[in-house]
Scaffold this motif. Structure first.
Motif, mmCIF file in Angstrom:
data_model
loop_
_atom_site.group_PDB
_atom_site.id
_atom_site.type_symbol
_atom_site.label_atom_id
_atom_site.label_comp_id
_atom_site.label_asym_id
_atom_site.label_seq_id
_atom_site.Cartn_x
_atom_site.Cartn_y
_atom_site.Cartn_z
ATOM 1 N N ALA A 1 0.824 -1.218 0.000
ATOM 2 C CA ALA A 1 0.000 0.000 0.000
ATOM 3 C C ALA A 1 0.853 1.261 0.000
ATOM 4 O O ALA A 1 0.391 2.329 -0.423
ATOM 5 C CB ALA A 1 -0.924 -0.013 1.213
ATOM 6 N N LYS A 2 2.103 1.145 0.450
ATOM 7 C CA LYS A 2 3.008 2.303 0.458
ATOM 8 C C LYS A 2 3.701 2.490 -0.889
ATOM 9 O O LYS A 2 4.331 3.522 -1.120
ATOM 10 C CB LYS A 2 4.075 2.115 1.548
ATOM 11 N N ILE A 3 3.600 1.480 -1.753
ATOM 12 C CA ILE A 3 4.284 1.514 -3.046
ATOM 13 C C ILE A 3 3.307 1.741 -4.197
ATOM 14 O O ILE A 3 3.596 2.467 -5.151
ATOM 15 C CB ILE A 3 5.051 0.197 -3.282
ATOM 16 N N TYR A 4 2.115 1.127 -4.103
ATOM 17 C CA TYR A 4 1.128 1.167 -5.179
ATOM 18 C C TYR A 4 -0.118 1.917 -4.726
ATOM 19 O O TYR A 4 -0.894 1.400 -3.917
ATOM 20 C CB TYR A 4 0.722 -0.253 -5.591
ATOM 21 N N PRO A 5 -0.363 3.125 -5.219
ATOM 22 C CA PRO A 5 -1.582 3.837 -4.820
ATOM 23 C C PRO A 5 -2.859 3.196 -5.344
ATOM 24 O O PRO A 5 -3.905 3.281 -4.707
ATOM 25 C CB PRO A 5 -1.375 5.242 -5.401
ATOM 26 N N TRP A 6 -2.752 2.541 -6.526
ATOM 27 C CA TRP A 6 -3.939 1.863 -7.054
ATOM 28 C C TRP A 6 -3.560 0.819 -8.096
ATOM 29 O O TRP A 6 -2.474 0.850 -8.667
ATOM 30 C CB TRP A 6 -4.939 2.847 -7.661
ATOM 31 N N ILE A 7 -4.512 -0.090 -8.332
ATOM 32 C CA ILE A 7 -4.445 -1.012 -9.468
ATOM 33 C C ILE A 7 -5.762 -0.900 -10.224
ATOM 34 O O ILE A 7 -6.776 -0.451 -9.668
ATOM 35 C CB ILE A 7 -4.214 -2.470 -9.025
ATOM 36 N N PHE A 8 -5.758 -1.297 -11.493
ATOM 37 C CA PHE A 8 -6.991 -1.321 -12.277
ATOM 38 C C PHE A 8 -7.332 -2.774 -12.526
ATOM 39 O O PHE A 8 -6.643 -3.479 -13.262
ATOM 40 C CB PHE A 8 -6.807 -0.563 -13.595
ATOM 41 N N TRP A 9 -8.410 -3.236 -11.892
ATOM 42 C CA TRP A 9 -8.718 -4.663 -11.840
ATOM 43 C C TRP A 9 -10.205 -4.877 -12.072
ATOM 44 O O TRP A 9 -11.039 -4.268 -11.411
ATOM 45 C CB TRP A 9 -8.292 -5.197 -10.472
#
Length: 502
Positions: free
Chosen positions: A182-190
């Protein structure tokens, strides 16, 4: 080439051996692997440390879209002078990419590998990616095909990957803990939705691990890339290394965060620092206890062309490629002959090295204590010392000890001198180079000028131009032996102890 002995005992029995591609380098790095796996990677510059001295790779930028956002990423176009992942000068269609690959392969006979690595995620652009692979499988069957992915869409694409000449996949896995993610990736598109925070990171991790296992079950070699982010995942990457090894990955590449503010990434703007050279090496050494470590990565652009450490992309822009007349069938024969010459040369070196010794007999007889030493090497490829100090854009860093020589990484520098009137700021550039070579006690190059020689010596770094065109590891071992026999290593150890006591 086998450098059979660095140290010898008093009765002339070998204490240990090393390979001329680097003790702990590519030969040792892959020696435990089955023959069929070594055959797959022996000429793959991104997977084999030895191969990166002799063979070239190419990336084609056909995949613009990405399905995740990373705090360390900012995809850019028309950035010819910026060298990092996600950056390209030209976005290509599959047809253009195939034409460019065949042109490059016809002109760079060392090229063995074609990869799709961006500038987005190849598997988030499956039609463009697999159209490129389909054409190359038919038109350039002698080129190894690779793909690099964040892994979110990987499980759905494993079957399609297996249909092509793809037996190497790289997955970027920065964590196995959603709280870290969560500290590296603000979001994913899934599944057509943007999912943020820990929930998104959890899905990404699960997909990565599932895809990794599916690939290795199919016999596809998997390298795992991890970006070391101090204060975020640096204490966590040892666990990542253990997990991906259990899933079957055979190589782990721990890379430093690139976070200069001018790149416009979130981490760059927020002042997140990258690791120091010592921090990176220490973490790589810790992870190496669980699996093979890749230390020669250059964090290439998504449109890189040439040997690792160089970029010949300007020679192959599409306007130049379009007017090239390529007879690929003839070029393929020439490439095969050229690469066979390289491999014959390497095999000859291995055979002749069985009688090569770097004796430290006097040291072992006198029971002198020695310590490891870092040395910087200027090379333009070929596994030999063949570059002028002033022409080096990077230095390879080797650690020498009484029983071992091992490659531990590279450090990029600004050109000290590029000729003409461009050396006016040479002193500043030289001082910057010296700072970047901190910790090194010697610099091995083919030639070096008087001025940099003096400044290096004053900074405690010994220049050495006596081993031009010699194999790197042989030369490093010889210089270490000279330092040890002269008592220099013992003297420095005593000085260090006195300083520590003070």
């Amino acid at each position: 080439m086998e450098l059979k002995v660095i140290g010898q005992s008093a009765d002339n029995t070998a204490e240990s051996g090393c390979s001329a591609s680097g003790c702990g380098g590519s030969s040792d790095q892959l020696s435990h692997l089955p023959d069929h796996i070594r055959d797959k990677v022996h000429n793959h510059p991104c997977y084999s440390e030895e191969a990166h001295h002799h063979f070239a790779r190419m990336h084609v930028a056909v995949a613009p879209a990405c399905n995740i956002q990373c705090h360390y990423c900012n995809r850019k176009y028309d950035c010819a002078n910026e060298s990092r992942p996600g950056v390209v000068s030209e976005l290509l269609t599959p047809d253009q990419a195939v034409k460019k690959v065949m042109a490059v392969a016809a002109n760079i006979p060392q090229m063995t590998v074609l990869g799709i690595a961006g500038p987005g995620d190849p598997l988030a652009n499956p039609e463009r990616t697999f159209d490129t692979f389909r054409q190359l499988t038919e038109k350039a069957p002698d080129i190894k095909l690779c793909v690099s992915t964040n892994g979110l869409s990987l499980p759905d694409q494993v079957d399609e990957l297996c249909k092509h000449n793809i037996d190497h996949v790289t997955i970027t896995i920065n964590c196995v803990d959603p709280d870290v993610g969560a500290k590296i990736y603000p979001w994913i598109f899934w599944n057509n939705r943007r999912i943020k925070g820990r929930k998104g990171a959890k899905i990404l991790i699960e997909q990565q691990q599932k895809g990794l296992k599916m690939l290795t079950d199919r016999g596809i070699l998997v390298k795992v890339n991890s970006v070391m982010i101090p204060g975020v995942n640096d204490q966590h990457l040892e666990e990542v290394s253990k997990v991906v090894k259990e899933k079957g990955a055979f190589l782990h590449n721990v890379m430093p965060l690139i976070a200069e503010a001018e790149h416009g990434t979130f981490y760059g703007v927020m002042g997140q620092r990258g690791p120091t050279h010592d921090e990176l090496q220490n973490l790589q050494d810790k992870c190496a206890g669980d699996m093979n470590m890749m230390r020669h990565c250059r964090q290439c652009r998504a449109d890189a062309v040439g040997m690792l450490g160089e970029d010949r992309g300007d020679e192959f822009t599409m306007d130049k490629v379009e007017v090239m007349d390529v007879d690929y069938e003839q070029a393929m024969k020439k490439r095969a002959d050229y690469q066979a010459e390289i491999e014959a040369k390497l095999e000859a070196q291995k055979s002749s090295a069985n009688e090569t010794f770097i004796p430290l007999t006097a040291l072992t007889k006198q029971k002198k204590e020695t310590r490891p030493v870092l040395m910087a090497v200027a090379t333009s490829g070929g596994g030999v010392i063949n570059q002028h100090f002033g022409h080096a854009k990077e230095f390879l860093i080797y650690e020498a000890s009484m029983t071992d020589v091992r490659f531990i990484g590279h450090r990029k520098v600004d050109l000290y001198c590029s000729g003409g009137d461009t050396c006016g700021d040479a002193e500043t550039t030289l001082q910057k180079t010296i700072r970047l070579l901190e910790g090194c006690e010697a610099v091995l190059c083919s030639k070096i000028g008087y001025e940099p020689w003096e400044v290096l010596e004053e900074s405690g770094i010994q220049p050495n131009g006596e081993h031009a065109m010699e194999p790197i590891e042989d030369a490093v071992a010889k210089v270490y032996a000279e330092m040890a026999e002269s008592g220099q290593l013992e003297q420095q150890r005593q000085a260090d102890q006195l300083q520590a006591g003070a």
